[in-house]
Design an enzyme around this catalytic site. Structure first.
Site, PDB file in Angstrom:
ATOM      1  N   PHE A 119       0.807  -1.230   0.000  1.00 22.68           N
ATOM      2  CA  PHE A 119       0.000   0.000   0.000  1.00 22.68           C
ATOM      3  C   PHE A 119       0.835   1.273   0.000  1.00 22.68           C
ATOM      4  O   PHE A 119       0.335   2.347  -0.323  1.00 22.68           O
ATOM      5  CB  PHE A 119      -0.947   0.003   1.214  1.00 22.68           C
ATOM      6  CG  PHE A 119      -0.274   0.343   2.523  1.00 22.68           C
ATOM      7  CD1 PHE A 119       0.029   1.663   2.840  1.00 22.68           C
ATOM      8  CD2 PHE A 119       0.084  -0.642   3.434  1.00 22.68           C
ATOM      9  CE1 PHE A 119       0.664   1.991   4.042  1.00 22.68           C
ATOM     10  CE2 PHE A 119       0.718  -0.326   4.622  1.00 22.68           C
ATOM     11  CZ  PHE A 119       1.012   0.999   4.930  1.00 22.68           C
ATOM     12  N   LYS A 123      -1.301  -6.982  -9.567  1.00 24.23           N
ATOM     13  CA  LYS A 123      -2.302  -7.097  -8.498  1.00 24.23           C
ATOM     14  C   LYS A 123      -1.911  -6.033  -7.480  1.00 24.23           C
ATOM     15  O   LYS A 123      -1.096  -6.267  -6.592  1.00 24.23           O
ATOM     16  CB  LYS A 123      -2.243  -8.509  -7.880  1.00 24.23           C
ATOM     17  CG  LYS A 123      -3.484  -9.025  -7.194  1.00 24.23           C
ATOM     18  CD  LYS A 123      -3.946  -8.273  -5.980  1.00 24.23           C
ATOM     19  CE  LYS A 123      -3.070  -8.353  -4.772  1.00 24.23           C
ATOM     20  NZ  LYS A 123      -3.476  -7.374  -3.725  1.00 24.23           N
ATOM     21  N   GLU A 155      -4.991  -3.855  -2.317  1.00 22.32           N
ATOM     22  CA  GLU A 155      -6.443  -3.576  -2.266  1.00 22.32           C
ATOM     23  C   GLU A 155      -6.736  -2.318  -1.453  1.00 22.32           C
ATOM     24  O   GLU A 155      -7.844  -1.795  -1.493  1.00 22.32           O
ATOM     25  CB  GLU A 155      -7.202  -4.790  -1.701  1.00 22.32           C
ATOM     26  CG  GLU A 155      -6.931  -5.145  -0.251  1.00 22.32           C
ATOM     27  CD  GLU A 155      -5.657  -5.969  -0.032  1.00 22.32           C
ATOM     28  OE1 GLU A 155      -4.740  -5.929  -0.880  1.00 22.32           O
ATOM     29  OE2 GLU A 155      -5.573  -6.630   1.025  1.00 22.32           O
ATOM     30  N   SER A 169       5.144  -6.983   3.265  1.00 20.62           N
ATOM     31  CA  SER A 169       5.693  -7.284   4.601  1.00 20.62           C
ATOM     32  C   SER A 169       6.465  -8.605   4.577  1.00 20.62           C
ATOM     33  O   SER A 169       6.233  -9.454   3.712  1.00 20.62           O
ATOM     34  CB  SER A 169       4.551  -7.359   5.602  1.00 20.62           C
ATOM     35  OG  SER A 169       3.650  -8.373   5.197  1.00 20.62           O
ATOM     36  N   CYS A 226       9.711   1.595   3.399  1.00 27.13           N
ATOM     37  CA  CYS A 226      10.562   0.457   3.759  1.00 27.13           C
ATOM     38  C   CYS A 226      12.003   0.910   3.983  1.00 27.13           C
ATOM     39  O   CYS A 226      12.814   0.146   4.485  1.00 27.13           O
ATOM     40  CB  CYS A 226      10.521  -0.605   2.680  1.00 27.13           C
ATOM     41  SG  CYS A 226      11.260  -0.037   1.163  1.00 27.13           S
ATOM     42  N   GLU A 253       9.234  -4.221  13.013  1.00 29.74           N
ATOM     43  CA  GLU A 253       8.870  -3.105  12.132  1.00 29.74           C
ATOM     44  C   GLU A 253       7.564  -2.488  12.646  1.00 29.74           C
ATOM     45  O   GLU A 253       6.600  -3.208  12.913  1.00 29.74           O
ATOM     46  CB  GLU A 253       8.663  -3.624  10.699  1.00 29.74           C
ATOM     47  CG  GLU A 253       8.336  -2.505   9.724  1.00 29.74           C
ATOM     48  CD  GLU A 253       8.192  -2.992   8.272  1.00 29.74           C
ATOM     49  OE1 GLU A 253       7.606  -4.058   8.045  1.00 29.74           O
ATOM     50  OE2 GLU A 253       8.669  -2.278   7.379  1.00 29.74           O
TER      51      GLU A 253
HETATM   52  P1  NAD Z   1       1.355  -6.690   2.895  1.00 20.90           P
HETATM   53  O1  NAD Z   1       2.380  -7.760   2.961  1.00 20.90           O
HETATM   54  O2  NAD Z   1       0.239  -6.723   3.879  1.00 20.90           O
HETATM   55  O3  NAD Z   1       0.628  -6.696   1.451  1.00 20.90           O
HETATM   56  C1  NAD Z   1       1.381  -6.672   0.259  1.00 20.90           C
HETATM   57  C2  NAD Z   1       0.587  -7.388  -0.829  1.00 20.90           C
HETATM   58  O4  NAD Z   1       0.371  -8.739  -0.434  1.00 20.90           O
HETATM   59  C3  NAD Z   1      -0.785  -6.778  -1.092  1.00 20.90           C
HETATM   60  O5  NAD Z   1      -1.001  -6.723  -2.475  1.00 20.90           O
HETATM   61  C4  NAD Z   1      -1.740  -7.745  -0.411  1.00 20.90           C
HETATM   62  O6  NAD Z   1      -2.992  -7.833  -1.048  1.00 20.90           O
HETATM   63  C5  NAD Z   1      -1.007  -9.069  -0.494  1.00 20.90           C
HETATM   64  N1  NAD Z   1      -1.318  -9.950   0.648  1.00 20.90           N
HETATM   65  C6  NAD Z   1      -1.645  -9.569   1.912  1.00 20.90           C
HETATM   66  N2  NAD Z   1      -1.834 -10.645   2.683  1.00 20.90           N
HETATM   67  C7  NAD Z   1      -1.635 -11.726   1.907  1.00 20.90           C
HETATM   68  C8  NAD Z   1      -1.668 -13.133   2.151  1.00 20.90           C
HETATM   69  N3  NAD Z   1      -1.975 -13.633   3.346  1.00 20.90           N
HETATM   70  N4  NAD Z   1      -1.383 -13.956   1.131  1.00 20.90           N
HETATM   71  C9  NAD Z   1      -1.061 -13.472  -0.092  1.00 20.90           C
HETATM   72  N5  NAD Z   1      -1.012 -12.149  -0.375  1.00 20.90           N
HETATM   73  C10 NAD Z   1      -1.296 -11.285   0.613  1.00 20.90           C
HETATM   74  O7  NAD Z   1       2.131  -5.306   2.924  1.00 20.90           O
HETATM   75  P2  NAD Z   1       1.538  -3.837   3.051  1.00 20.90           P
HETATM   76  O8  NAD Z   1       1.018  -3.651   4.437  1.00 20.90           O
HETATM   77  O9  NAD Z   1       0.644  -3.541   1.917  1.00 20.90           O
HETATM   78  O10 NAD Z   1       2.864  -2.944   2.839  1.00 20.90           O
HETATM   79  C11 NAD Z   1       3.736  -2.588   3.869  1.00 20.90           C
HETATM   80  C12 NAD Z   1       4.919  -3.523   3.947  1.00 20.90           C
HETATM   81  O11 NAD Z   1       5.632  -3.506   2.713  1.00 20.90           O
HETATM   82  C13 NAD Z   1       5.942  -3.076   5.000  1.00 20.90           C
HETATM   83  O12 NAD Z   1       6.381  -4.225   5.701  1.00 20.90           O
HETATM   84  C14 NAD Z   1       7.089  -2.480   4.182  1.00 20.90           C
HETATM   85  O13 NAD Z   1       8.354  -2.521   4.806  1.00 20.90           O
HETATM   86  C15 NAD Z   1       7.038  -3.351   2.971  1.00 20.90           C
HETATM   87  N6  NAD Z   1       7.705  -2.716   1.823  1.00 20.90           N
HETATM   88  C16 NAD Z   1       8.917  -3.212   1.448  1.00 20.90           C
HETATM   89  C17 NAD Z   1       9.607  -2.634   0.402  1.00 20.90           C
HETATM   90  C18 NAD Z   1      10.965  -3.163  -0.015  1.00 20.90           C
HETATM   91  O14 NAD Z   1      11.453  -2.773  -1.070  1.00 20.90           O
HETATM   92  N7  NAD Z   1      11.581  -4.039   0.754  1.00 20.90           N
HETATM   93  C19 NAD Z   1       9.057  -1.527  -0.275  1.00 20.90           C
HETATM   94  C20 NAD Z   1       7.810  -1.057   0.121  1.00 20.90           C
HETATM   95  C21 NAD Z   1       7.138  -1.664   1.184  1.00 20.90           C
END
Ligand code: NAD
Length: 508
Positions: free
Chosen positions: A157, A181, A184, A234, A289, A391
């Site tokens: 997000f 994808k 959401e 994450s 991140c 985090e």
């Molecule tokens: P998230 O892991 O909750 O969601 C990321 C994606 O995974 C979304 O599209 C979501 O729909 C999908 N998803 C969520 N739960 C799922 C599941 N159980 N099974 C399969 N897919 C699932 O992450 P977020 O809260 O949207 O974003 C924040 C996180 O992203 C933070 O931890 C941040 O550090 C990380 N991030 C990392 C980088 C990097 O380059 N390392 C860059 C940006 C953000």
């Protein structure tokens, strides 16, 4: 049209085979304006049937697209870049509305995304293979790059426009088709940008968009026609994506969460450091991140740093970002995430740290239902506390006071993550020690957020990345291509008579 409009709430469509169509989903998730808590859109929580349609369309389109000369694929990206530039402000405003960043932060993130498109415009040079003639008598050898097929991007997000743009400009110009994808929680910027890609002339089916959560992701990860998956999110989900995707034979690059350490040496320029630290920890409300979320002042640096930082951060104006330009910091993404950030601060307090600046008390008069929390400094934390190990992903900076640089390096050594780490110092020796030994993949020396630009890879380590080839830069090209080596012999009488005598004697 990427959305159906009824009153103020839009319903997102999926993009399949060049057409915006309704998802087959029966469940929907809500998208909020985080400044007000109002619902601004509904997203279908699509499943296998949407995914299969998109994959079939992407596979059919791939067979044509891979035959398009690389220079023609690049031309689509040139037009796409121009359209992103001319719609820059509208995209930035869309990011601000659905995510809550300030407008300058949103603009900067769109700019970063455009830079990836600029990188992809150079694909004719980047795509080239290698060759050498006469590797043996009359034998020549070459490698060329081939696209993989249907590639998938699953995004978080926190950067609604930028993170998806890390992926598909490179994948597409390499000759792949793509299914995005988006998160959401923030699907709208992706839809706006997809419209621009269509206007730029991307052929039908080469780029597709589906929506949903776990069911949708699982269908993508297990579909036999999907060849590669790029993920950012994450750490627990990044690990799951890597394990599930690779188990099903996909190539996977999966970037996870982070805890980024900032070492402050006593000889650092303290005023500059405070400004950079504040921007790093509280910019984008800490939802980056690469946000500096753990300060490690060495020796007496803390006595100077903490009071200056608290004074400066307490003056930051927290407010609505969807109206006007006045706020220095906006809300966090959802009510649920706000609760998580507050709970983490409560935990830090219970575990014995000192809340030197408390964002839990911050109120925004014209946004009573927005998800606001002010900048927070948790001082005198220790390495075993949750606020140091986990985090938080909010505007919270924990401070562990260290005796010497080795203590700081040791804290990094024991960290689960390994995205970024920064040192502020005027000592070349300290900077070198830190650069060589700190356990993280992206290093800043007097730079608050060392996030690489488009032509360098995003080199997270440890549980901040699962896979082999990172996102962005030349590693991105390698990820989205496979190489073919060809060895050719044409018999000739011109091959020369000389034979190395030692070789000849050995191989009698
Ligand atoms: P998230 O892991 O909750 O969601 C990321 C994606 O995974 C979304 O599209 C979501 O729909 C999908 N998803 C969520 N739960 C799922 C599941 N159980 N099974 C399969 N897919 C699932 O992450 P977020 O809260 O949207 O974003 C924040 C996180 O992203 C933070 O931890 C941040 O550090 C990380 N991030 C990392 C980088 C990097 O380059 N390392 C860059 C940006 C953000």
């Amino acid at each position: 049209m990427p959305v159906t409009q009824s009153s103020a709430v839009t319903t997102c469509k999926i993009l399949v085979g060049g057409d915006w169509i309704d998802s087959a989903a029966t469940e929907f998730s809500e998208v909020f304006n985080p400044s007000t808590g109002e619902v601004i859109a509904k997203v279908p929580m699509g499943k296998g049937d949407d995914v299969d349609k998109a994959v079939q369309a992407a596979q059919a389109a791939f067979l044509e697209w891979k035959e398009v000369p690389v220079v023609e694929r690049a031309r689509v990206m040139f037009r796409f870049k121009n359209l992103l530039e001319s719609n820059y402000e509208e995209i930035a405003r869309c990011v601000t509305r659905e995510h809550g960043k300030t407008l300058p932060e949103a603009r900067a993130s769109v700019q970063r995304g455009i830079e990836v498109v600029e990188f992809a415009c150079g694909i004719p040079s980047l795509f080239m293979g290698e060759s050498m003639e006469n590797i043996a008598r009359n034998v020549d050898c070459e490698t060329v790059r081939h696209p993989l097929g249907v590639c998938v991007g699953i995004t978080p997000f926190n950067f609604p426009a930028m993170v998806p743009l890390w992926m598909y400009p490179v994948a597409l110009t390499c000759g792949n088709s793509f299914i995005l994808k988006p998160s959401e929680k923030v699907p709208l910027a992706s839809l706006l940008i997809a419209e621009l890609l269509i206007k730029a002339g991307i052929p039908k089916g080469v780029f597709n968009v589906v929506h949903g959560g776990k069911d949708c992701v699982d269908a993508l990860l297990t579909h036999p026609l999907v060849k590669a998956v790029s993920f950012v999110g994450s750490t627990p989900i990044a690990k799951y994506i890597y394990e599930t995707g690779t188990k099903h034979g996909k190539r996977v690059q999966s970037a996870g969460g982070a805890k980024n350490h900032i070492i402050i040496m006593p000889d650092a320029d303290m005023e500059q450091t405070v400004q950079a630290l504040q921007a790093s920890a509280f910019g984008c409300a800490g939802e980056r991140c690469m946000a500096g979320s753990l300060a490690l002042p060495v020796g007496d640096a803390a006595d100077q740093l903490v009071p200056l930082l608290v004074e400066s951060a307490s003056k930051m104006k927290v407010g609505r970002t969807d109206i006007g330009d006045g706020a220095d910091m906006g809300p966090v993404i959802t009510a649920q995430h706000l609760k998580h950030v507050r709970t983490m601060i409560d935990k830090g307090e219970k575990e014995g740290a000192n809340i030197a600046l408390d964002g839990r008390v911050t109120k925004v008069a014209d946004g009573p239902n927005g998800y606001f929390i002010g900048p927070t400094v948790i001082d005198k934390a220790t390495a075993d506390m949750s606020v140091v190990r986990e985090e938080i992903f909010g505007p919270v900076l924990s401070v562990v006071r260290c005796q010497n640089i080795q203590d700081a390096i040791d804290i990094g050594q024991n960290c689960e993550f390994g995205n970024g780490a920064v040192i502020f110092t005027n000592s070349g020796a300290a900077a070198r020690e830190f650069k060589r030994h700190f356990n993280a993949g992206m290093i800043g020396i007097n730079v608050g957020v060392p996030a690489p630009m488009a032509w360098f890879p995003f080199t997270g380590w440890n549980h901040s990345f699962f896979g082999d080839l990172h996102i962005q830069g030349r590693e991105g090209i390698q990820f989205y291509t496979q190489q073919k080596m060809t060895m050719t012999r044409w018999f000739s009488t011109q091959s020369g008579k000389f034979q190395d005598p030692i070789w000849k004697a050995r191989n009698k």
